[in-house]
Design an enzyme around this catalytic site. Structure first.
Site, PDB file in Angstrom:
ATOM      1  N   HIS A  20     -43.308  46.781  22.840  1.00 27.58           N
ATOM      2  CA  HIS A  20     -44.065  46.971  23.776  1.00 27.58           C
ATOM      3  C   HIS A  20     -45.554  47.215  23.587  1.00 27.58           C
ATOM      4  O   HIS A  20     -45.896  47.595  22.305  1.00 27.58           O
ATOM      5  CB  HIS A  20     -43.366  48.085  24.749  1.00 27.58           C
ATOM      6  CG  HIS A  20     -43.535  49.471  23.970  1.00 27.58           C
ATOM      7  ND1 HIS A  20     -42.470  49.781  22.998  1.00 27.58           N
ATOM      8  CD2 HIS A  20     -44.644  50.577  23.908  1.00 27.58           C
ATOM      9  CE1 HIS A  20     -42.879  50.993  22.417  1.00 27.58           C
ATOM     10  NE2 HIS A  20     -43.967  51.660  22.947  1.00 27.58           N
ATOM     11  N   GLU A  63     -43.272  57.322  31.970  1.00 26.10           N
ATOM     12  CA  GLU A  63     -43.638  56.019  31.925  1.00 26.10           C
ATOM     13  C   GLU A  63     -42.808  55.163  32.610  1.00 26.10           C
ATOM     14  O   GLU A  63     -41.894  55.245  33.378  1.00 26.10           O
ATOM     15  CB  GLU A  63     -43.281  55.634  30.398  1.00 26.10           C
ATOM     16  CG  GLU A  63     -41.536  55.757  30.114  1.00 26.10           C
ATOM     17  CD  GLU A  63     -41.059  54.821  28.984  1.00 26.10           C
ATOM     18  OE1 GLU A  63     -41.824  54.979  27.729  1.00 26.10           O
ATOM     19  OE2 GLU A  63     -40.053  54.105  28.891  1.00 26.10           O
ATOM     20  N   GLN A 113     -45.808  48.770  28.884  1.00 29.71           N
ATOM     21  CA  GLN A 113     -45.067  50.511  29.021  1.00 29.71           C
ATOM     22  C   GLN A 113     -46.377  51.165  29.651  1.00 29.71           C
ATOM     23  O   GLN A 113     -47.445  51.455  28.808  1.00 29.71           O
ATOM     24  CB  GLN A 113     -44.662  51.126  27.658  1.00 29.71           C
ATOM     25  CG  GLN A 113     -44.560  52.497  27.706  1.00 29.71           C
ATOM     26  CD  GLN A 113     -44.445  53.348  26.265  1.00 29.71           C
ATOM     27  OE1 GLN A 113     -45.376  53.258  25.315  1.00 29.71           O
ATOM     28  NE2 GLN A 113     -43.208  53.656  26.044  1.00 29.71           N
ATOM     29  N   HIS A 173     -51.285  52.364  22.544  1.00 27.98           N
ATOM     30  CA  HIS A 173     -50.713  51.959  21.180  1.00 27.98           C
ATOM     31  C   HIS A 173     -49.779  50.380  21.443  1.00 27.98           C
ATOM     32  O   HIS A 173     -49.532  49.911  22.366  1.00 27.98           O
ATOM     33  CB  HIS A 173     -49.788  52.849  20.719  1.00 27.98           C
ATOM     34  CG  HIS A 173     -48.510  53.253  21.779  1.00 27.98           C
ATOM     35  ND1 HIS A 173     -48.597  53.814  22.819  1.00 27.98           N
ATOM     36  CD2 HIS A 173     -47.380  52.750  21.616  1.00 27.98           C
ATOM     37  CE1 HIS A 173     -47.529  53.881  23.415  1.00 27.98           C
ATOM     38  NE2 HIS A 173     -46.761  53.409  22.928  1.00 27.98           N
ATOM     39  N   GLU A 189     -46.722  52.263  16.602  1.00 27.52           N
ATOM     40  CA  GLU A 189     -45.122  52.824  16.886  1.00 27.52           C
ATOM     41  C   GLU A 189     -44.189  51.825  16.296  1.00 27.52           C
ATOM     42  O   GLU A 189     -44.004  50.617  16.951  1.00 27.52           O
ATOM     43  CB  GLU A 189     -45.068  52.954  18.409  1.00 27.52           C
ATOM     44  CG  GLU A 189     -43.538  53.699  18.832  1.00 27.52           C
ATOM     45  CD  GLU A 189     -43.284  53.979  20.387  1.00 27.52           C
ATOM     46  OE1 GLU A 189     -44.186  53.552  21.086  1.00 27.52           O
ATOM     47  OE2 GLU A 189     -42.605  54.638  20.678  1.00 27.52           O
TER      48      GLU A 189
HETATM   49 CO    CO Z   1     -44.609  53.526  23.270  1.00 25.09          CO
END
Ligand code: CO
Length: 133
Positions: free
Chosen positions: A7, A43, A54, A78, A128
């Protein structure tokens, strides 16, 4: 080690407004919503092939997403990479010289296990690592 982009995290002021905008502009549909109290975020995941966008809204002023928006405004927050084994990926990242935000994998949304790498050690991008349930 990296399977795909799981994502892209996108920090927004208002989740419902952003969800409606993604729907109107790109035809994107919400496939999952979740509030993650420990991270201070709500989210919405929008399906993009096997991965997601996301959308992230802060649930409190001291959450990392709130601080990000304060500094940078809305925007890409991110990138999440899907891995088979987040503990092994984290060990490799540590060995490779990344500064770790998470010393150990921890629960993410939708039952995943995740670990973050600090943007200062990733050429400016918060990374991530995501292991599917
Ligand atoms: Co994330």
């Amino acid at each position: 080690m990296l399977r795909c982009i799981d994502h892209v995290g996108h920090a927004v002021h208002d989740l419902d407004t952003a969800v409606a905008h993604y729907r109107d502009v790109l035809g994107a549909e919400v496939v999952h919503t979740e509030t993650i109290e420990r991270d201070g975020v709500r989210e919405a995941l929008l399906a993009v092939g096997d991965g997601f966008v996301q959308l992230l809204e802060a649930t409190r002023p001291d959450s990392p997403v709130a601080r990000f928006i304060e500094r940078n405004g809305e925007g890409v927050h991110h990138i999440g990479y899907r891995v088979d084994d987040v503990a092994a990926a984290l060990a490799q990242a540590r060995q490779g010289g990344a500064r770790l935000v998470d010393e150990e994998p921890r629960p993410g949304s939708r039952g995943t296990m995740v670990a973050f790498l600090h943007p200062k050690s990733m050429h400016g991008v918060l990374v991530e690592l995501v292991q599917e349930p």
